[in-house]
Design an enzyme around this catalytic site. Structure first.
Site, PDB file in Angstrom:
ATOM      1  N   GLU A 189       0.871  -1.020  -0.171  1.00 47.24           N
ATOM      2  CA  GLU A 189       0.125  -0.128   0.000  1.00 47.24           C
ATOM      3  C   GLU A 189       0.826   1.287  -0.059  1.00 47.24           C
ATOM      4  OE1 GLU A 189      -2.726   2.262   2.976  1.00 47.24           O
ATOM      5  OE2 GLU A 189      -2.878   0.004   3.069  1.00 47.24           O
ATOM      6  N   GLU A 194      -3.464  10.738   3.465  1.00 45.44           N
ATOM      7  CA  GLU A 194      -4.584  10.266   4.290  1.00 45.44           C
ATOM      8  C   GLU A 194      -4.693  11.350   5.442  1.00 45.44           C
ATOM      9  OE1 GLU A 194      -5.785   6.193   7.191  1.00 45.44           O
ATOM     10  OE2 GLU A 194      -3.569   7.116   6.981  1.00 45.44           O
ATOM     11  N   GLU A 310     -13.248   6.887   5.723  1.00 46.61           N
ATOM     12  CA  GLU A 310     -13.391   5.701   6.725  1.00 46.61           C
ATOM     13  C   GLU A 310     -13.787   6.357   8.187  1.00 46.61           C
ATOM     14  OE1 GLU A 310     -10.097   3.466   6.387  1.00 46.61           O
ATOM     15  OE2 GLU A 310     -10.120   3.138   4.424  1.00 46.61           O
TER      16      GLU A 310
END
Length: 650
Positions: A189, A194, A310
């Site tokens: 990843e 983020e 999220e």
């Protein structure tokens, strides 16, 4: 053959029909499109043209390499200048994005993604978050309200060497949102961006003044995750609040062992080499995780681009899940992506000659022992010969190696010169070595004052600290507002029960000085009212312009509901106590013979304690204090005059 094209549009401005007819005349009806800058017929005939996207004229930050040029990857680049409405079914937005994660996973609980919470409108890709009243899930034996953000992944995968950049506006929410790359088997990843844009946070790294730039390598069975934990993975420039405007975040995935991160076109982070990409051997092709068998492949697998938000488990269990009231403000819970562009470096057949060179920075100040790198910018960046020769005119002051790395040896001024191998263009940089560097530090101005004083509820603690940001550095906001002071109620395990905070913003931009904070004790419980095992801790910290975090803490700090008139605020000279603070035994040197029977121990509230003597002489004794709660106490001795001396039970 002659033909006539009529273009019809639907109510939302999308192309509805393209119908050939017999006339050679083009009848074109208006089409509503965002940022329309391509001749309309060209758009119709070549709908995926790279002409005049939103990033038109915007230079790709890294150079493509010698004899190469950047080639736009049309199939995965998108300026989102179309409309693709929400859909509860599987849908492909703009023929490039599928409205779900790249497998059947529904997200980290209490997240459950909804397909309809990703869509394209007003020229941006949008991810929103909603909640269905009554929806809940079990997380760590707790029922938590379910949060429904959205997620999408690219139809086409990317692989190195590749530069990927997105122009995004993060949420003003406790949710995580980002653009990231992930291999099909979920083992590799790369996090381009983020972010946690809300104003509720428990750690400065997860605030709206920082963004996470990192990568992961995984083993799926048994599940093991490794990612860098250096401070640089949580990038801040010291002042920008990232949720207020659109910003560009990019990553150059040059090869399996090299990542470069760019923010608003500026290189801010590099991870390079096996020990920075996979020091734990998770990418072994044989027996992942086996450090005795090095078959590491690095970040080598093709990856999907993922855009999502999220409600992450580790935050939700700390109470950092969005409230129903917060989710009512859709604009704060919308992650927006204005565009994504993807480039690969490709060989060019042109012979590209060097036309110039410059050095960055042109002027440098450093200290003895410092090492730094000078950057040679060759024009054009993709010239066939990028070789250069470095030289220092005073290598005894500062030497330079073949890569542009400078080492400072002694105070003075040196000139660094770079010369291109082709055409011998030169550029210089002036380096001033200032002498020995001062290390960054912060210290309370008078530690004993704070430990020996008794502070009263409803009043204040006026505290100051001397700081130095380190030679060549200054204090930055750093998510702390300058120098920050905390009065913390600490509980066993050193977890924080309650914080009382104030910051001195006046020191931002200063190299050294004194910071002052006034902590109000209005509503702060006295020491006697907090749990027996808790204590008050005084803490000060700041971050400097080199992103170093400096702090100091002292304890216990003693707070009384009422400071009675017969309790002093400082010690007299009639008694000597040691050790101080003390944990189980307190030694007392007496100023007179036979004084022990006249000695008493009092708490802050004036309560007297009867404590057993462990040892006694005419001029000294030893008290057993292990049964006392932690806090500040006074030893009182009544002779021809009254003597007081404070001690801390630790």
């Amino acid at each position: 053959a002659s033909m006539k094209i009529r273009i019809y549009t639907s109510a939302n401005g999308m192309l509805a029909k393209l119908l050939p007819v017999s006339s050679p005349v083009f009848n074109i009806f208006p089409i509503k499109m965002n940022r329309l800058c391509i001749p309309l017929i060209y758009l119709i005939l070549f709908p995926h043209s790279s002409l005049c996207q939103d990033w038109e004229g915007m230079e790709v930050p890294p150079g493509p390499g010698s004899g190469k040029e950047w080639q736009l990857q049309e199939e995965v680049s998108d300026d989102f200048n179309y409309t693709a409405g929400p859909s509860t079914k599987v849908d492909t937005l703009g023929r490039k994005w599928i409205n779900w994660y790249h497998n059947s996973w529904t997200g980290p609980l209490p997240t459950v993604w909804k397909r309809e919470n990703v869509f394209v409108e007003d020229g941006t890709f949008k991810v929103i978050a909603t909640r269905t009243p009554g929806d809940s899930v079990t997380v760590d034996n707790r029922r938590l309200a379910t949060t429904h953000p959205g997620c999408a992944h690219s139809v086409t995968q990317v692989t190195y060497p590749v530069y990927i950049e997105a122009n995004v506006k993060i949420m003003k929410s406790v949710l995580a949102c980002g653009v990231w790359l992930l291999s099909s088997d979920d083992t590799q990843e790369i996090d381009m961006i983020e972010a946690y844009g809300g104003d509720r946070w428990t750690h400065e790294y997860f605030s709206n003044k920082r963004v996470h730039l990192s990568h992961h390598v995984f083993i799926r069975q048994p599940f093991t995750d490794w990612q860098p934990h250096d401070a640089g993975s949580f990038y801040t420039d010291g002042s920008t609040v990232w949720n207020e405007n659109f910003h560009r975040f990019g990553v150059y995935w040059r090869d399996p062992w090299h990542l470069e991160y760019y923010v608003d076109g500026k290189l801010v982070r590099i991870r390079s080499g096996k020990e920075q990409i996979d020091p734990v051997f998770h990418t072994n092709s044989i027996n992942p995780g086996d450090t005795s068998n090095d078959t590491r492949t690095g970040l080598s697998k093709p990856m999907d681009i993922i855009i999502d938000a999220e409600d992450q488990t580790w935050r939700a269990v700390q109470g950092l899940s969005p409230t129903a009231e917060e989710l009512e403000h859709t604009e704060n819970n919308t992650f927006q992506v204005d565009w994504i562009r993807v480039y690969k470096p490709v060989e060019t057949n042109e012979i590209i000659s060097v036309s110039g060179v410059s050095l960055e920075p042109a002027e440098i100040s450093a200290y003895i022992g410092d090492t730094l790198t000078v950057q040679a910018n060759i024009e054009p960046r993709n010239a066939n010969n990028l070789s250069v020769i470095w030289e220092s005119d005073k290598p005894d002051i500062a030497s330079i190696d073949s890569t542009g790395k400078v080492t400072c040896h002694t105070a003075g001024v040196a000139t660094i010169t770079v010369t291109t191998d082709e055409n011998q263009f030169t550029a210089t940089s002036t380096l001033t070595v200032l002498g020995e560097a001062v290390a960054p530090r912060i210290n309370f101005d008078d530690t004993s004052l704070y430990l020996d004083s008794v502070y009263q509820v409803g009043k204040e603690i006026r505290v100051s600290a001397d700081f130095h940001a380190g030679s060549g550095n200054t204090v930055v906001d750093g998510g702390l507002g300058g120098v920050r002071f905390w009065l913390r109620e600490i509980q066993p395990g050193w977890s924080v029960a309650k914080d009382y905070i104030v910051s001195d913003t006046s020191v931002i931009g200063k190299e050294a000085g004194k910071a002052i904070g006034i902590l109000s004790l209005e509503g702060v419980p006295p020491t006697s009212a907090i749990p027996h095992e808790n204590w008050y801790f005084l803490y000060v910290a700041f971050r400097n312009s080199s992103n170093e975090f400096l702090d100091q803490g002292i304890y216990p700090i003693n707070i009384a509901d009422v400071i009675t008139s017969n309790l002093p605020l400082a010690a007299d000279t009639g008694l000597t106590l040691f050790p101080n603070p003390a944990k189980s035994l307190l030694n007392i040197e007496l100023g007179c013979l036979g004084c022990a029977p006249k000695l008493q121990v009092l708490s802050l509230a004036g309560k007297y304690f009867s404590l057993p003597f462990q040892a006694e002489t005419p001029t000294s004794l030893q008290l057993d204090i292990h049964a006392l709660p932690k806090g500040l106490y006074f030893v009182k001795m009544n002779t021809d005059k009254v003597y007081w001396s404070p001690f801390v039970k630790n």
